[in-house]
Structures are given as C-alpha cells and as structure tokens.
Design a protein around this motif. Sequence first.
Motif, short mmCIF file in Angstrom:
data_model
loop_
_atom_site.label_atom_id
_atom_site.label_comp_id
_atom_site.label_asym_id
_atom_site.label_seq_id
_atom_site.Cartn_x
_atom_site.Cartn_y
_atom_site.Cartn_z
N ALA A 257 -42.85 36.28 -7.93
CA ALA A 257 -42.18 34.97 -8.01
C ALA A 257 -40.88 35.06 -8.81
O ALA A 257 -39.86 34.48 -8.42
N ALA A 258 -40.91 35.79 -9.94
CA ALA A 258 -39.72 35.92 -10.78
C ALA A 258 -38.61 36.65 -10.04
O ALA A 258 -37.43 36.23 -10.08
N LEU A 259 -38.96 37.72 -9.35
CA LEU A 259 -37.96 38.49 -8.61
C LEU A 259 -37.42 37.70 -7.43
O LEU A 259 -36.22 37.71 -7.14
N CYS A 260 -38.29 36.96 -6.75
CA CYS A 260 -37.87 36.14 -5.62
C CYS A 260 -36.90 35.05 -6.09
O CYS A 260 -35.94 34.71 -5.39
N ALA A 261 -37.15 34.50 -7.28
CA ALA A 261 -36.26 33.47 -7.82
C ALA A 261 -34.86 34.03 -8.03
O ALA A 261 -33.86 33.37 -7.74
N LYS A 262 -34.78 35.26 -8.54
CA LYS A 262 -33.48 35.88 -8.75
C LYS A 262 -32.77 36.14 -7.43
O LYS A 262 -31.55 35.98 -7.30
N ILE A 263 -33.53 36.55 -6.42
CA ILE A 263 -32.93 36.90 -5.13
C ILE A 263 -32.47 35.66 -4.38
O ILE A 263 -31.38 35.65 -3.80
N THR A 264 -33.29 34.62 -4.40
CA THR A 264 -33.01 33.45 -3.56
C THR A 264 -32.37 32.28 -4.29
O THR A 264 -31.84 31.37 -3.66
N GLY A 265 -32.48 32.27 -5.63
CA GLY A 265 -31.95 31.13 -6.38
C GLY A 265 -32.89 29.95 -6.42
O GLY A 265 -32.55 28.89 -6.95
N GLN A 266 -34.10 30.10 -5.88
CA GLN A 266 -35.09 29.03 -5.91
C GLN A 266 -35.75 28.97 -7.29
O GLN A 266 -35.69 29.91 -8.07
N LYS A 267 -36.42 27.86 -7.58
CA LYS A 267 -37.06 27.68 -8.88
C LYS A 267 -38.29 28.57 -8.99
O LYS A 267 -39.12 28.62 -8.08
N LYS A 268 -38.40 29.27 -10.12
CA LYS A 268 -39.47 30.25 -10.31
C LYS A 268 -40.85 29.62 -10.30
O LYS A 268 -41.79 30.16 -9.71
N ASN A 269 -41.01 28.46 -10.94
CA ASN A 269 -42.33 27.82 -11.00
C ASN A 269 -42.84 27.43 -9.62
O ASN A 269 -44.01 27.61 -9.29
N ALA A 270 -41.93 26.91 -8.79
CA ALA A 270 -42.31 26.52 -7.43
C ALA A 270 -42.69 27.75 -6.61
O ALA A 270 -43.65 27.72 -5.83
N LEU A 271 -41.93 28.83 -6.81
CA LEU A 271 -42.23 30.07 -6.08
C LEU A 271 -43.56 30.67 -6.53
O LEU A 271 -44.29 31.27 -5.73
N TYR A 272 -43.88 30.50 -7.80
CA TYR A 272 -45.15 31.01 -8.31
C TYR A 272 -46.32 30.30 -7.61
O TYR A 272 -47.30 30.93 -7.18
N GLN A 273 -46.22 28.98 -7.50
CA GLN A 273 -47.26 28.22 -6.82
C GLN A 273 -47.34 28.59 -5.34
O GLN A 273 -48.44 28.68 -4.77
#
Length: 280
Positions: A257-273
């Motif tokens: 989730a943390a790495l995806c947030a950096k790549i996409t610019g999406q919010k990390k908490n939402a990506l974690y869920q």
Amino acid sequence: MSESVLYVVATPIGNLADISERALKVLRSVDLIAAEDTRHTRQLLMHFTINKPLFSVHDHNEQQRVEKVISELKSGLNIALVSDAGTPLISDPGFHVVQAVRQAGFQVIPIPGPCALVTALSAAGMPTDRFCFEGFLPAKSSGRKKQLHQVEEETRTLVFYESPHRIVDSLTDMAEVLGGDRLITVAREITKTFETFYTGTLEETLVWIQSDANQQRGEFVLVVAGAPAKEDEEAAAVSAEKVLKVLLEELPVKQAAALCAKITGQKKNALYQQALALQK
C-alpha cells in the motif's frame, strides 16, 4: 502624463550576484528609493557603492506613504520601489503605492529580476504550466486549515511561502487537510549557502524536517502537488488496483500500500484497505 517614473525594482533573494545590470543602473539614477526596510536596503546599496536617500514603505505605513510618493513624483523626482528581497508586491508591500501612482497618471516601470516563487517553481520538479500562489498561510492553525480547505481540491500546483518558526506547524496542518500522501517540494534558503530542495510526501517531509533542526531555519517556499482532477479519479483508482495486485504478489499489505501510494499518488490509508480487500 508626467515624465517622472516609479520603478518597481527586483532585488536579490539571497545571492547578491543575482542583481541585474539594469536594476543597478536604475538604483544609481533615481532620486529616491522607497524601501520596505531602509536598514536592509542600505546594506544592499553600500555593497554596490550606491548612495541615495531612502524612505520606508512597509505593511504598516504604506497607505500613509502614498501621498509622499505622489508628491515627490509631482515635483519631478524619479523613485525606485524595493522590498527586502525579490520582487516588490509579491507577498510584499507596494500594491497601494503602485495602484495610486498609476491612477495619478504617472508611469510605473518594472525592473524584473529575482522572485522566490518563480525560482522555487523552476527547480521543484512539479507541473508549472498552471499553478496557484497562496502566499503566506495565516499564523493560527484554525486560519491555516480554513485556507487549506479552500484549495484542497485545487488541481493546479499550489505554492506557499512560510517562515522558520511556523514551518513545522504548517506542514502538520497541510498533512491533515490535504492528506499525508500529497507530494511536496520544500525549497529552503534559495540562492544562499545552505540552499535545500527536498521532495517527498507531506508525511515524509514532516518527519524529515522534524528530525533536523537545521532544516527548520531560513525562509521557505512550499510547492505542493495539485489534487487529482475529478475525471481522472476513476482511472487512477483502476490503475492503483492493478499496481496493488502486482505488488501484493511480492510484498506484505502495508508495504504494498505504501509503495502503491508513492507510485500512483493515491492516499495510503485507502490503498491499505483496498489491499486488505484484494487479499481476501
């Protein structure tokens, strides 16, 4: 129209070598210099061996000084308007003077040069085709958050000025309102010996600046990525899901989730869920 002129002169924001040949020529030729801080400007003039009468025009007396400026122009004198550093009127005094001088029929001539806003944008690595300059945020947290909420969905690059004693508090409020995953470039002490450019998420940047007191010194320009455009959100969500699926094949949920947030610019908490849901 009178022949007298008000020159709006940009001066260095740190490195004195950045002053232009034209600026020096104007400062040497005018009859008077209107300065934000006469003590500061006197040091600049002494460095370049310029000796001119000075009078102050700052935030607390500008409207009262308008009459003096107009009177001096009417008497046939030429005046240069300078701020402590950079281009006058850009988060600096001068608007009321320039407006009144133009309304009185006198010519206002800009002498371009250094500007912290433009200098920071040129090296920040953020989109510069469209940007929104917000100047200094309010001193109190409630005021800062109110102003940040007004621009949280702004898609243009956001630019702020900030002072050393409020930098940590401002970054904290930015992370809360704009989201810790929003990218930012901090430009500190531009053109000076300890010039620093740091890019990361607001969350990362806050940790970085809190961990090093030296990075809390000096003057700051904060260049913040704009919010994703509404029409791009659905596509970004689909892209994020694809990235997450790939990352989850090799990484634990939190790291993915943390790495995806950096790549996409999406919010990390939402990506974690979202990652947790994908795993199930």
